[in-house]
Design a protein around this motif. Structure first.
Motif, PDB file in Angstrom:
ATOM      1  N   GLN A 209       0.831  -1.190   0.000  1.00 52.00           N
ATOM      2  CA  GLN A 209       0.000   0.000   0.000  1.00 52.00           C
ATOM      3  C   GLN A 209       0.871   1.248   0.000  1.00 52.00           C
ATOM      4  OE1 GLN A 209      -2.797  -1.225   3.442  1.00 52.00           O
ATOM      5  NE2 GLN A 209      -4.113   0.008   2.109  1.00 52.00           N
ATOM      6  N   THR A 210       0.542   2.162  -0.867  1.00 53.99           N
ATOM      7  CA  THR A 210       1.123   3.503  -0.875  1.00 53.99           C
ATOM      8  C   THR A 210      -0.024   4.475  -1.111  1.00 53.99           C
ATOM      9  OG1 THR A 210       3.200   2.697  -1.815  1.00 53.99           O
ATOM     10  CG2 THR A 210       2.777   5.060  -1.937  1.00 53.99           C
ATOM     11  N   GLY A 211      -0.146   5.453  -0.257  1.00 53.29           N
ATOM     12  CA  GLY A 211      -1.250   6.391  -0.421  1.00 53.29           C
ATOM     13  C   GLY A 211      -0.988   7.683   0.302  1.00 53.29           C
ATOM     14  N   SER A 212      -1.946   8.569   0.224  1.00 52.30           N
ATOM     15  CA  SER A 212      -1.870   9.859   0.892  1.00 52.30           C
ATOM     16  C   SER A 212      -3.250  10.223   1.411  1.00 52.30           C
ATOM     17  CB  SER A 212      -1.372  10.945  -0.055  1.00 52.30           C
ATOM     18  OG  SER A 212      -1.536  12.236   0.526  1.00 52.30           O
ATOM     19  N   THR A 213      -3.271  10.809   2.594  1.00 45.79           N
ATOM     20  CA  THR A 213      -4.545  11.271   3.133  1.00 45.79           C
ATOM     21  C   THR A 213      -5.138  12.399   2.299  1.00 45.79           C
ATOM     22  OG1 THR A 213      -3.380  12.763   4.645  1.00 45.79           O
ATOM     23  CG2 THR A 213      -3.956  10.587   5.491  1.00 45.79           C
ATOM     24  N   ALA A 214      -4.361  12.938   1.378  1.00 45.05           N
ATOM     25  CA  ALA A 214      -4.885  13.979   0.479  1.00 45.05           C
ATOM     26  C   ALA A 214      -5.979  13.441  -0.425  1.00 45.05           C
ATOM     27  CB  ALA A 214      -3.756  14.565  -0.362  1.00 45.05           C
ATOM     28  N   THR A 215      -6.040  12.119  -0.619  1.00 42.64           N
ATOM     29  CA  THR A 215      -7.026  11.537  -1.537  1.00 42.64           C
ATOM     30  C   THR A 215      -8.242  10.975  -0.804  1.00 42.64           C
ATOM     31  OG1 THR A 215      -5.978   9.351  -1.558  1.00 42.64           O
ATOM     32  CG2 THR A 215      -5.182  10.964  -3.153  1.00 42.64           C
ATOM     33  N   MET A 216      -8.401  11.317   0.473  1.00 35.44           N
ATOM     34  CA  MET A 216      -9.616  10.909   1.178  1.00 35.44           C
ATOM     35  C   MET A 216     -10.852  11.511   0.502  1.00 35.44           C
ATOM     36  SD  MET A 216      -8.928  11.268   5.253  1.00 35.44           S
ATOM     37  CE  MET A 216      -7.852  10.159   6.163  1.00 35.44           C
ATOM     38  N   ILE A 217     -11.925  10.743   0.472  1.00 38.58           N
ATOM     39  CA  ILE A 217     -13.201  11.268  -0.017  1.00 38.58           C
ATOM     40  C   ILE A 217     -13.768  12.255   0.992  1.00 38.58           C
ATOM     41  CG2 ILE A 217     -15.567  10.647  -0.660  1.00 38.58           C
ATOM     42  CD1 ILE A 217     -14.392   7.867  -1.466  1.00 38.58           C
ATOM     43  N   PHE A 218     -13.768  11.875   2.267  1.00 39.59           N
ATOM     44  CA  PHE A 218     -14.223  12.736   3.357  1.00 39.59           C
ATOM     45  C   PHE A 218     -13.016  13.063   4.230  1.00 39.59           C
ATOM     46  CE2 PHE A 218     -17.739   9.838   2.304  1.00 39.59           C
ATOM     47  CZ  PHE A 218     -18.682  10.762   1.866  1.00 39.59           C
ATOM     48  N   THR A 219     -12.754  14.343   4.436  1.00 38.59           N
ATOM     49  CA  THR A 219     -11.611  14.764   5.233  1.00 38.59           C
ATOM     50  C   THR A 219     -11.836  14.435   6.708  1.00 38.59           C
ATOM     51  OG1 THR A 219     -12.480  16.969   5.684  1.00 38.59           O
ATOM     52  CG2 THR A 219     -11.209  16.670   3.633  1.00 38.59           C
ATOM     53  N   VAL A 220     -10.767  14.536   7.495  1.00 42.55           N
ATOM     54  CA  VAL A 220     -10.872  14.322   8.932  1.00 42.55           C
ATOM     55  C   VAL A 220     -11.911  15.257   9.533  1.00 42.55           C
ATOM     56  CG1 VAL A 220      -9.653  14.510  11.132  1.00 42.55           C
ATOM     57  CG2 VAL A 220      -8.516  13.448   9.158  1.00 42.55           C
ATOM     58  N   ALA A 221     -11.870  16.535   9.154  1.00 48.10           N
ATOM     59  CA  ALA A 221     -12.822  17.504   9.701  1.00 48.10           C
ATOM     60  C   ALA A 221     -14.253  17.160   9.311  1.00 48.10           C
ATOM     61  CB  ALA A 221     -12.468  18.910   9.222  1.00 48.10           C
ATOM     62  N   GLU A 222     -14.452  16.728   8.081  1.00 54.12           N
ATOM     63  CA  GLU A 222     -15.801  16.364   7.632  1.00 54.12           C
ATOM     64  C   GLU A 222     -16.309  15.126   8.365  1.00 54.12           C
ATOM     65  OE1 GLU A 222     -15.645  18.083   3.049  1.00 54.12           O
ATOM     66  OE2 GLU A 222     -14.919  16.056   3.474  1.00 54.12           O
ATOM     67  N   ILE A 223     -15.423  14.174   8.621  1.00 55.79           N
ATOM     68  CA  ILE A 223     -15.823  12.960   9.339  1.00 55.79           C
ATOM     69  C   ILE A 223     -16.246  13.297  10.763  1.00 55.79           C
ATOM     70  CG2 ILE A 223     -14.964  10.800  10.320  1.00 55.79           C
ATOM     71  CD1 ILE A 223     -13.136  10.620   7.794  1.00 55.79           C
ATOM     72  N   ILE A 224     -15.423  14.096  11.453  1.00 51.55           N
ATOM     73  CA  ILE A 224     -15.752  14.467  12.835  1.00 51.55           C
ATOM     74  C   ILE A 224     -17.085  15.216  12.871  1.00 51.55           C
ATOM     75  CG2 ILE A 224     -15.060  15.909  14.793  1.00 51.55           C
ATOM     76  CD1 ILE A 224     -12.151  15.264  14.036  1.00 51.55           C
ATOM     77  N   ALA A 225     -17.249  16.170  11.976  1.00 53.81           N
ATOM     78  CA  ALA A 225     -18.489  16.941  11.953  1.00 53.81           C
ATOM     79  C   ALA A 225     -19.690  16.032  11.707  1.00 53.81           C
ATOM     80  CB  ALA A 225     -18.406  18.032  10.887  1.00 53.81           C
ATOM     81  N   HIS A 226     -19.557  15.114  10.768  1.00 54.04           N
ATOM     82  CA  HIS A 226     -20.665  14.199  10.451  1.00 54.04           C
ATOM     83  C   HIS A 226     -21.017  13.317  11.645  1.00 54.04           C
ATOM     84  CE1 HIS A 226     -23.187  11.489   8.077  1.00 54.04           C
ATOM     85  NE2 HIS A 226     -22.513  10.478   8.599  1.00 54.04           N
ATOM     86  N   LEU A 227     -20.017  12.692  12.230  1.00 56.89           N
ATOM     87  CA  LEU A 227     -20.291  11.791  13.349  1.00 56.89           C
ATOM     88  C   LEU A 227     -20.878  12.534  14.537  1.00 56.89           C
ATOM     89  CD1 LEU A 227     -17.133   9.458  13.287  1.00 56.89           C
ATOM     90  CD2 LEU A 227     -19.393   9.061  12.265  1.00 56.89           C
ATOM     91  N   GLN A 229     -22.922  14.841  14.583  1.00 54.66           N
ATOM     92  CA  GLN A 229     -24.354  15.081  14.432  1.00 54.66           C
ATOM     93  C   GLN A 229     -25.168  13.876  14.896  1.00 54.66           C
ATOM     94  OE1 GLN A 229     -24.856  18.308  13.417  1.00 54.66           O
ATOM     95  NE2 GLN A 229     -22.611  18.251  13.297  1.00 54.66           N
ATOM     96  N   LEU A 230     -24.517  12.719  14.995  1.00 53.73           N
ATOM     97  CA  LEU A 230     -25.206  11.466  15.316  1.00 53.73           C
ATOM     98  C   LEU A 230     -25.096  11.104  16.789  1.00 53.73           C
ATOM     99  CD1 LEU A 230     -23.831   9.437  12.276  1.00 53.73           C
ATOM    100  CD2 LEU A 230     -25.903  10.848  12.354  1.00 53.73           C
ATOM    101  N   PHE A 231     -23.933  11.398  17.382  1.00 56.25           N
ATOM    102  CA  PHE A 231     -23.681  11.073  18.790  1.00 56.25           C
ATOM    103  C   PHE A 231     -22.476  11.871  19.250  1.00 56.25           C
ATOM    104  CE2 PHE A 231     -22.193   7.618  15.970  1.00 56.25           C
ATOM    105  CZ  PHE A 231     -20.828   7.830  16.055  1.00 56.25           C
ATOM    106  N   THR A 232     -22.269  11.914  20.552  1.00 59.29           N
ATOM    107  CA  THR A 232     -21.146  12.661  21.106  1.00 59.29           C
ATOM    108  C   THR A 232     -19.856  11.867  20.948  1.00 59.29           C
ATOM    109  OG1 THR A 232     -22.597  13.708  22.730  1.00 59.29           O
ATOM    110  CG2 THR A 232     -20.223  13.796  23.162  1.00 59.29           C
ATOM    111  N   LEU A 233     -18.839  12.543  20.479  1.00 50.83           N
ATOM    112  CA  LEU A 233     -17.488  11.992  20.477  1.00 50.83           C
ATOM    113  C   LEU A 233     -16.832  12.406  21.787  1.00 50.83           C
ATOM    114  CD1 LEU A 233     -16.532  12.914  16.818  1.00 50.83           C
ATOM    115  CD2 LEU A 233     -17.195  10.655  17.669  1.00 50.83           C
ATOM    116  N   HIS A 234     -16.290  11.429  22.515  1.00 56.86           N
ATOM    117  CA  HIS A 234     -15.739  11.684  23.835  1.00 56.86           C
ATOM    118  C   HIS A 234     -14.213  11.607  23.812  1.00 56.86           C
ATOM    119  CE1 HIS A 234     -19.584  11.685  25.968  1.00 56.86           C
ATOM    120  NE2 HIS A 234     -19.941  10.639  25.236  1.00 56.86           N
ATOM    121  N   PRO A 235     -13.547  12.258  24.777  1.00 55.64           N
ATOM    122  CA  PRO A 235     -12.085  12.136  24.865  1.00 55.64           C
ATOM    123  C   PRO A 235     -11.662  10.676  24.925  1.00 55.64           C
ATOM    124  CG  PRO A 235     -12.872  13.850  26.340  1.00 55.64           C
ATOM    125  CD  PRO A 235     -14.100  13.168  25.802  1.00 55.64           C
TER     126      PRO A 235
END
Length: 281
Positions: A209-227, A229-235
């Motif tokens: 495997q060789t890849g880059s997080t630049a090619t994510m469909i959903f960015t880290v920020a978009e994933i956190i924001a989406h989740l 909305q569904l439930f609380t993310l805890h420390p």
């Protein structure tokens, strides 16, 4: 700052890797790398310490998962377009979510154990995101403010269990040892852009495997924001954000892990993992 947990399974101590690569003990300052330690204030307090004043840890102890008391291991599927293509699946409209049982989480260099009946166990290098402060109904503009730091996750997957045992993907994702995590948690100030990290995974010395997080469909920020909305993310919650192409399932013919195989994983800034594969008794 690089935070670690070292020692035998179940009795790990908190530590820090100093600028020279030396492991320093943090147990006089925090009980573990968990909870309030992961908050902005907790990390700032650790950053204020003089690493030279911390006890040096002798030898080369085992490293455990870089976060303790993980509440949820949340995993995002098909988050790289080229991986979706090799899996023969459509690009999702929203992040695909599945869970990995916490009992699967092990240290970065612990053995990966093939469960009884396994014939199609596969590798998946992924960027892990560690939540530092609770996130509920956050926007993508503020999502990264809730991140304590980043780590490597190997989302080991038994494809037959995952796709042909009926039910959700969790069946093939949650076998014991199927979540090597670490070696360390790198605080977010050292990873200013989580969408610019190069990822590599070798099996028996051959690059798979060789890849880059630049090619994510959903960015880290978009994933956190989406989740959020569904439930609380805890420390202490960890989000494993998907894998680039090159998994064994996508090869022609498919190639899966067998006892004695060695996986080596690396993500820029986040260190390396190494696991030996063995068969369960």
């Amino acid at each position: 700052m690089k935070l670690v947990r070292y020692g035998a399974p179940g009795v790990e101590k908190p530590g820090m890797i100093d600028a020279g690569g030396t492991l320093r003990d943090l147990s006089q300052h925090v009980s573990d790398v968990a909870g309030a330690t992961l908050s902005d204030a907790g990390i700032a307090a650790l950053r204020a310490l003089d690493p030279a004043s911390l006890p040096q840890v002798a030898g080369n102890p085992r490293l455990g998962p870089c976060v303790a008391a993980i509440g949820k291991m949340l995993c995002i599927g098909l988050n790289y377009s080229d991986h979706a293509a090799e899996a023969g699946m459509k690009i999702p409209e929203h992040p695909i979510l599945f869970m990995k049982a916490n009992s699967a989480i092990v240290g970065p260099d612990d053995d990966v154990i093939l469960p009884r009946g396994s014939t199609e166990t596969d590798w998946e290098i992924e960027l892990g995101v560690v939540i530092g402060t609770a996130a509920k109904y956050v926007t993508k503009e503020t999502a990264l403010d809730h991140v304590a730091g980043y780590c490597i996750v190997n989302d080991v997957s038994e494809r037959q269990f995952q796709t042909r045992l009926s039910g959700q993907w969790t069946k093939g994702k949650s076998c014991d040892t199927f979540g090597p995590t670490g070696p360390w948690l790198v605080t977010r100030d050292e990873v200013p852009d989580p969408q610019s990290l190069t990822m590599r995974l070798d099996v028996n010395g051959t690059r798979r495997q060789t890849g880059s997080t630049a090619t994510m469909i959903f960015t880290v920020a978009e994933i956190i924001a989406h989740l959020s909305q569904l439930f609380t993310l805890h420390p202490g919650d960890i989000i494993s954000t998907g894998t680039p192409p090159g998994v064994g399932m996508g090869m022609k013919p498919p190639l899966f892990l067998k006892p004695g195989d060695v996986m080596e994983l690396e993500i820029d800034r986040l260190g390396r993992q190494r696991q030996v594969v063995r068969q369960d008794a």
